[in-house]
Design an enzyme around this catalytic site. Sequence first.
Site: not given
Length: 481
Positions: A155, A276, A282, A289
């Site tokens: 969970h 980025s 970043k 992803e």
Amino acid sequence: MKLWGGRFEGDIDPLAMQLNASINIDKRMWDVDIRGSVAWARALAKASVITKAEANEMCAGLQAVWSEFNTGEFKIVTGDEDIHTAVERRLGEIIGATAGKLHTGRSRNDQVATDFRLWMIEAIDLVIKRVDLLQDSLIAKAEAEFDVILPGYTHTQRAQPILFSHWLMSHFWALERDRERLRQTRARTASLPLGAAALAGTAYPIDRVALAHDLGFVIAAPNSLDAIGDRDFAVEFLFDAALIGSHLSRLADALILYSTSEFNFVEMSDAYSTGSSLMPQKKNADMLELARGKAGTLLGYLTGLMATLKGLPSAYDKDLQEDKAPVFAAFDTLDVMLPVIAGTITTMKVNRGRMLKAVDASLLATDLADYLVKRGVPFRQAHGIVGRAVRLAADAAVGIDQLSLSQLKSLSESFDQDVRSVFDPRLALTMRDGIGATGFESVRRQIESAKQIRVIDESHGDDYYWHRRQIERAKIMQDAS
Ligand code: ARG
């Protein structure tokens, strides 16, 4: 050159021609199309439909066409509706009238199904190799970071300490099932449509069993209507691909979480990260992803083809031309994604300190209950006692390992001085050495068996039980025919 112009008076509308043409997609089957035609030419000669000399002439011509494709010289021209048309057109230009005999007793319906299966068998072998590579990287990482301990989550909540190797290997086994599935798909794909002709079977005395073996198939498809209309193999491959996608997505999703500054369990190498355009600080785990994102796309390919197939009558309908684009796209996706994820795993930095720090004493609550069980307390009761200990510690804003012995004794007389040893996560791991558990010894055995399984696959090649079973079945069907 159109393959079907005879009964037509008018010409096809240019846009209709564009819609009808599949050459831009199926041209990548040039190699298998030519191989299929070479085998067909030989089969025609063996059945004395054409002479040996004609077959030789065709094969030499097809070899020349093959070379043109191989060197990139082949020119697709207007009117090349699909790869089958293009190859036959060019063969005619090279060898002349004899080329017109190649399509005797054959239809593009059995031809395209044959080509597609041949192409897919090779594609499956490549995907299996890519899966292998990722499995290798998981095993290597599991060995290199063998004793790293981190919280296992359920969970997305900290649950119990586990070995990082155990976590890595959990993804290995999912991929192992994928490999099995691909091999089974491959075995079912090796059923030859050629000789089914347009729908009714060829009218010439072709030895379809010999033809099947010549092309590396296990069996000649037993029903001509089914042979040309069946795309189950493509659906199965798309399912295999979608499930691999789902497995990669789940692996990626955990690593994305683990690579956040909040977790900081792992850091992806620059080689597999991007930045980025706006925020200079970043570093994004884009590859992961993309793995997560492409899982959705792969699932779309599967559902798309399933939807195309569901309403079709038996035999060939042009709807079936929609079969190749999703299969090619799924293959191309896996062909790149699997090595990229393998590289991501191999090069990622593992912060063992951060991982161990996250293993707070509450993760050993189950072991604390087990401690009481060993002292004769029934588990249900032990669970309640430890639950109260957790609350006591939370109220005092300390860890359960910080509770004094007298505090623990106030909850149960069964607690004793030696309770301290429970709070060593290494002990919790040592306790779990059964098959499939996260203990040091059992994970070591797990890695060992993972390696051995793959050695067996390599040494047996295709001669694994499933393939042998297919051969037995083929014998039965051939003897009956
Ligand atoms: N381009 C077609 C395909 O990919 C080949 C088969 C066409 N057959 C036909 N009778 N129109 O499915």
